[in-house]
Design a protein around this motif. Structure first.
Motif, PDB file in Angstrom:
ATOM      1  N   ILE A 242       0.808  -1.114   0.083  1.00  0.00           N
ATOM      2  CA  ILE A 242       0.101  -0.026  -0.261  1.00  0.00           C
ATOM      3  C   ILE A 242       0.905   1.138   0.291  1.00  0.00           C
ATOM      4  CG2 ILE A 242      -1.964   0.672   1.544  1.00  0.00           C
ATOM      5  CD1 ILE A 242      -2.508  -1.781   2.426  1.00  0.00           C
ATOM      6  N   ARG A 243       0.901   2.101  -1.100  1.00  0.00           N
ATOM      7  CA  ARG A 243       1.491   3.661  -1.466  1.00  0.00           C
ATOM      8  C   ARG A 243       1.116   4.393  -0.870  1.00  0.00           C
ATOM      9  NH1 ARG A 243       5.156   2.159  -7.064  1.00  0.00           N
ATOM     10  NH2 ARG A 243       3.355   1.222  -7.224  1.00  0.00           N
ATOM     11  N   THR A 244       1.037   5.436  -0.872  1.00  0.00           N
ATOM     12  CA  THR A 244       0.402   6.462  -0.950  1.00  0.00           C
ATOM     13  C   THR A 244       1.229   7.769  -0.923  1.00  0.00           C
ATOM     14  OG1 THR A 244       0.796   7.404   1.794  1.00  0.00           O
ATOM     15  CG2 THR A 244      -1.450   6.116   1.250  1.00  0.00           C
ATOM     16  N   PHE A 245       1.269   8.360  -1.593  1.00  0.00           N
ATOM     17  CA  PHE A 245       1.909  10.112  -2.720  1.00  0.00           C
ATOM     18  C   PHE A 245       1.247  11.122  -2.659  1.00  0.00           C
ATOM     19  CE2 PHE A 245       1.245   6.826  -5.857  1.00  0.00           C
ATOM     20  CZ  PHE A 245       0.720   7.954  -6.459  1.00  0.00           C
ATOM     21  N   THR A 246       1.310  12.665  -2.611  1.00  0.00           N
ATOM     22  CA  THR A 246       1.006  13.492  -2.991  1.00  0.00           C
ATOM     23  C   THR A 246       0.978  13.844  -4.300  1.00  0.00           C
ATOM     24  OG1 THR A 246       0.805  13.986  -0.432  1.00  0.00           O
ATOM     25  CG2 THR A 246       0.251  15.489  -1.814  1.00  0.00           C
ATOM     26  N   PRO A 247       0.313  14.147  -5.055  1.00  0.00           N
ATOM     27  CA  PRO A 247       0.141  14.471  -6.278  1.00  0.00           C
ATOM     28  C   PRO A 247       1.866  15.912  -6.466  1.00  0.00           C
ATOM     29  CG  PRO A 247      -1.648  14.129  -6.335  1.00  0.00           C
ATOM     30  CD  PRO A 247      -0.904  14.069  -4.894  1.00  0.00           C
ATOM     31  N   HIS A 248       2.197  16.572  -6.968  1.00  0.00           N
ATOM     32  CA  HIS A 248       3.280  16.979  -6.768  1.00  0.00           C
ATOM     33  C   HIS A 248       4.199  17.716  -7.865  1.00  0.00           C
ATOM     34  CE1 HIS A 248       5.634  13.633  -5.345  1.00  0.00           C
ATOM     35  NE2 HIS A 248       7.065  14.983  -5.413  1.00  0.00           N
ATOM     36  N   ALA A 249       4.362  19.249  -8.217  1.00  0.00           N
ATOM     37  CA  ALA A 249       5.378  18.694  -9.446  1.00  0.00           C
ATOM     38  C   ALA A 249       7.024  18.719  -9.308  1.00  0.00           C
ATOM     39  CB  ALA A 249       5.103  20.672 -10.087  1.00  0.00           C
TER      40      ALA A 249
ATOM     41  N   GLU B 177       9.797  10.645  -9.155  1.00  0.00           N
ATOM     42  CA  GLU B 177       8.840   9.769  -8.071  1.00  0.00           C
ATOM     43  C   GLU B 177       7.637   9.842  -8.736  1.00  0.00           C
ATOM     44  OE1 GLU B 177       8.760  13.556  -5.166  1.00  0.00           O
ATOM     45  OE2 GLU B 177      10.683  12.175  -5.701  1.00  0.00           O
ATOM     46  N   SER B 178       7.386   8.456  -7.599  1.00  0.00           N
ATOM     47  CA  SER B 178       5.566   8.189  -7.459  1.00  0.00           C
ATOM     48  C   SER B 178       5.247   9.627  -7.445  1.00  0.00           C
ATOM     49  CB  SER B 178       5.232   7.576  -6.454  1.00  0.00           C
ATOM     50  OG  SER B 178       5.585   6.281  -7.066  1.00  0.00           O
ATOM     51  N   GLY B 179       3.661  10.087  -7.507  1.00  0.00           N
ATOM     52  CA  GLY B 179       3.420  11.528  -7.463  1.00  0.00           C
ATOM     53  C   GLY B 179       3.364  12.972  -7.641  1.00  0.00           C
ATOM     54  N   HIS B 180       4.631  12.363  -8.987  1.00  0.00           N
ATOM     55  CA  HIS B 180       5.281  13.418  -9.634  1.00  0.00           C
ATOM     56  C   HIS B 180       3.326  13.951 -10.667  1.00  0.00           C
ATOM     57  CE1 HIS B 180       9.555  14.165  -8.932  1.00  0.00           C
ATOM     58  NE2 HIS B 180       8.976  15.131  -8.338  1.00  0.00           N
ATOM     59  N   VAL B 181       3.681  15.501 -11.130  1.00  0.00           N
ATOM     60  CA  VAL B 181       2.622  15.967 -11.738  1.00  0.00           C
ATOM     61  C   VAL B 181       3.151  16.468 -13.401  1.00  0.00           C
ATOM     62  CG1 VAL B 181       0.849  16.872 -12.645  1.00  0.00           C
ATOM     63  CG2 VAL B 181       0.959  16.371 -10.728  1.00  0.00           C
TER      64      VAL B 181
ATOM     65  N   SER C 188       4.438   5.098 -10.660  1.00  0.00           N
ATOM     66  CA  SER C 188       5.906   3.532 -10.009  1.00  0.00           C
ATOM     67  C   SER C 188       6.456   4.580 -11.379  1.00  0.00           C
ATOM     68  CB  SER C 188       4.656   2.220 -10.510  1.00  0.00           C
ATOM     69  OG  SER C 188       5.306   1.624 -10.682  1.00  0.00           O
ATOM     70  N   SER C 189       7.336   4.188 -10.769  1.00  0.00           N
ATOM     71  CA  SER C 189       8.608   4.945 -11.178  1.00  0.00           C
ATOM     72  C   SER C 189      10.212   3.828 -10.802  1.00  0.00           C
ATOM     73  CB  SER C 189       9.506   6.229 -10.888  1.00  0.00           C
ATOM     74  OG  SER C 189       9.658   6.246  -9.570  1.00  0.00           O
ATOM     75  N   TYR C 190      11.047   3.283 -11.782  1.00  0.00           N
ATOM     76  CA  TYR C 190      12.065   2.298 -12.584  1.00  0.00           C
ATOM     77  C   TYR C 190      13.133   3.481 -12.717  1.00  0.00           C
ATOM     78  CZ  TYR C 190       7.754  -0.838 -12.163  1.00  0.00           C
ATOM     79  OH  TYR C 190       7.157  -1.397 -11.604  1.00  0.00           O
ATOM     80  N   GLU C 191      14.428   2.460 -13.117  1.00  0.00           N
ATOM     81  CA  GLU C 191      15.706   3.607 -13.481  1.00  0.00           C
ATOM     82  C   GLU C 191      15.634   3.838 -14.301  1.00  0.00           C
ATOM     83  OE1 GLU C 191      19.686   4.502 -12.441  1.00  0.00           O
ATOM     84  OE2 GLU C 191      18.303   3.515 -11.189  1.00  0.00           O
TER      85      GLU C 191
END
Length: 191
Positions: free
Chosen positions: A80-87, A125-129, A164-167
């Motif tokens: 379970i992952r949580t993140f906040t959308p952000h630039a 990273e997760s959450g980047h818009v 979801s981010s990878y290398e």
């Protein structure tokens, strides 16, 4: 439990052609019914031989037809992952690499998942818009007798959010669109 995947396809950067990673399409879920074993048998001459008895699985769910040659991977623990959308903090430029789920689809619409050419090495990273930038069309100026080719300005077409981010590659959900998105469309920081 196992996840079933279709053979992986390369994800190539539309600008450079460089392989960023490989994407295997999820086909379904399976449960191990019995493990692989061996069986001792005797041939017609009375000689003892060893035969392999393959493992058996039950297909629990299928998103697509499950075929010979598909791959099994163990089901990972539920996360379970949580993140906040952000630039993103710094400037980012990338491209849409593919529309998830099909090698033949080149257009995406709202609420679809796309692979992008930015990854952890780029600071994603997760959450980047990110904003989706549609290339301006190239048109002939009909008002000029010499008919020069003009490139119209690029236009912001929508936004997406990385989940979801990878290398070297990431997956993002298209949140908002004003027109269809194409593989190769550019990504920039939102304004």
């Amino acid at each position: 439990l196992f996840r079933v995947f279709r053979t992986a396809k390369p994800l190539k950067d539309p600008g450079t052609g460089q392989v960023l990673g490989y994407e295997a399409v999820y086909a379904g879920k399976a449960k191990l019914k019995s493990s692989e074993t061996t069986s001792q048998e005797f041939d017609k001459d009375g000689n003892e031989t060893t035969a392999i008895v393959p493992a058996r699985i039950d297909i629990i769910s299928a998103k697509e037809e499950i075929r010979v040659g598909d791959r099994l991977l163990p089901e990972p623990p539920r996360e379970i992952r949580t993140f906040t959308p952000h630039a993103p903090q710094g400037p980012m430029t990338g491209r849409i690499v593919s529309v998830y789920g099909s090698t033949s689809i080149v257009n995406a619409s709202q609420n679809q998942v796309v692979a992008i050419s930015l990854g952890k090495r780029d600071g994603i990273e997760s959450g980047h818009v990110l904003a989706i930038q549609k290339d301006g069309a190239r048109v002939v100026d009909r008002s000029d007798p010499s008919r020069p080719l003009m490139k119209l300005p690029d236009e912001r077409n929508g936004i997406l959010m990385v989940f979801s981010s990878y290398e070297r590659v990431s997956y993002a959900l298209i949140l908002e669109l004003s027109d269809t998105v194409r593989v190769g469309d550019r990504l920039i920081n939102p304004r």
